[in-house]
Design an enzyme around this catalytic site. Sequence first.
Site, PDB file in Angstrom:
ATOM      1  N   PHE A   5       0.853  -1.181   0.000  1.00 47.76           N
ATOM      2  CA  PHE A   5       0.000   0.000   0.000  1.00 47.76           C
ATOM      3  C   PHE A   5       0.892   1.236   0.000  1.00 47.76           C
ATOM      4  CE2 PHE A   5      -3.049   3.067   1.816  1.00 47.76           C
ATOM      5  CZ  PHE A   5      -4.041   2.906   0.858  1.00 47.76           C
TER       6      PHE A   5
ATOM      7  N   ASP B  49       1.864  -5.867   7.183  1.00 45.31           N
ATOM      8  CA  ASP B  49       0.663  -5.038   7.188  1.00 45.31           C
ATOM      9  C   ASP B  49      -0.524  -5.973   6.938  1.00 45.31           C
ATOM     10  OD1 ASP B  49      -1.529  -3.424   6.452  1.00 45.31           O
ATOM     11  OD2 ASP B  49      -0.250  -1.877   5.591  1.00 45.31           O
TER      12      ASP B  49
ATOM     13  N   TYR C 184     -11.179  -0.798  10.214  1.00 45.94           N
ATOM     14  CA  TYR C 184     -12.380  -0.297   9.544  1.00 45.94           C
ATOM     15  C   TYR C 184     -12.717  -1.071   8.276  1.00 45.94           C
ATOM     16  CZ  TYR C 184      -8.689   2.338   7.119  1.00 45.94           C
ATOM     17  OH  TYR C 184      -7.537   2.694   6.460  1.00 45.94           O
ATOM     18  N   LYS C 185     -11.888  -2.020   7.878  1.00 39.87           N
ATOM     19  CA  LYS C 185     -12.166  -2.809   6.684  1.00 39.87           C
ATOM     20  C   LYS C 185     -12.926  -4.073   7.096  1.00 39.87           C
ATOM     21  CE  LYS C 185      -7.986  -1.083   4.365  1.00 39.87           C
ATOM     22  NZ  LYS C 185      -8.567  -0.211   3.340  1.00 39.87           N
TER      23      LYS C 185
ATOM     24  N   ARG D  88     -12.694  -3.777  -8.195  1.00 36.29           N
ATOM     25  CA  ARG D  88     -12.347  -4.554  -7.005  1.00 36.29           C
ATOM     26  C   ARG D  88     -13.599  -4.910  -6.217  1.00 36.29           C
ATOM     27  NH1 ARG D  88      -8.521  -2.395  -2.095  1.00 36.29           N
ATOM     28  NH2 ARG D  88     -10.372  -1.128  -1.739  1.00 36.29           N
TER      29      ARG D  88
END
Length: 396
Positions: free
Chosen positions: A113, A184, A209-210, A355
């Site tokens: 990321f 990560d 939060y995912k 996605r």
Amino acid sequence: MTDFTATRARFDLPDGIVYLDGNSLGPLPRDAAHRIARTVTDEWGGQLITAWNRAGWMDQPARLGDRIARLVGAAPGTVVVGDTLSLKVTQCLAAALQLRPDRRVVLSDSGNFPSDLYMAQGLLAALGQGHELRVVAPEDVEAAIGPEVAALMLTEVDYRTGRKHDMAALTAKAHDVGALAIWDLAHSAGALPVDLTGTGADFAAGCTYKFLNGGPGAPAFVYVAPDHQHVAPLLSGWLGHEAPFAFDPDYRPGPGISRMRVGTPPVLQMAALEAALDIFDTVDMQALRARSQHLGDRLIAAVEARCPNVTLASPRDPEARGSQISFRHPEGYAVMQALIARGVVGDFRAPDILRFGITPLYIGEAEIDRAAETLADILDTAAWDRPEYKHRAAVT
């Protein structure tokens, strides 16, 4: 066994929406609003500042950390919650470099990321000690791990394609040459089984939060293996002090994982996260993984059967990917906007990726089939080719 019908009932999803973007922002757990309201009215409103003690606000980062630890294969006392993922990645990298002072290479990959790479660039520049951030293609990582590497810094699941690194193999290779491994888990935690202890990971960080469904702006978490918890953190914040309320002018790191705390914990966000983690108390991660792989395979088969103009960007082997399926299309942004307009919510990642997050907690075969059918119709009719679908919003 996990009852996915029961877990679906614990989310407040809008009627008529197929939500395939939980890998970017998880939906609202039904209990979260009540939990936040109770924290606001009963605790903040009724207890005022005494709630830091009476309601357990001060200890909540450690309690939440232990609950997340179960989901990522970590021991109690090795995970703490707070701050942001970028800050936690920075803390992990700084600690790893302290432990390998004679090495100057940080190895990452082009699928990482970007924020992780940005933070590494900033940290290495600030240190001014001649460190190099070496970025290679994901498939070249293993071969690039050599004796000059201080730390391997990778996102386990590629945010664009869903390609999954072999955490155990790459951590072992890093250790073989004397390097440390930082992971990560932004697209892993809550999506698939993770075994930080079993793989020997040195450091890890992730967001909540995912797939963990903690809500927008929910805090990050950080893991430090027990053998490394003696390292003094780069960000020596007040709440990582041994005795914050001694108001000592000099920093003394707190014991164990507590020294990785920095700022005041976000109490309202942690209340929402508590409600989200209650759902995971009913979930077997192996069952979740199996269901995710099945649904991902189903989506690939349906889309490839009806949509010849898209190309699979994710690994076909379910063991080699996380819990998302990505396709390439030259007009990917417009296609995704057309999908969203029809109630199928995924997202777009530059330059051309559609996605779709696969979250069995609230997604089943019917939603997968509808997504594939809607995509096929949009492509067959060129419904994406409208000006309003090509206007780029701030968040894609």
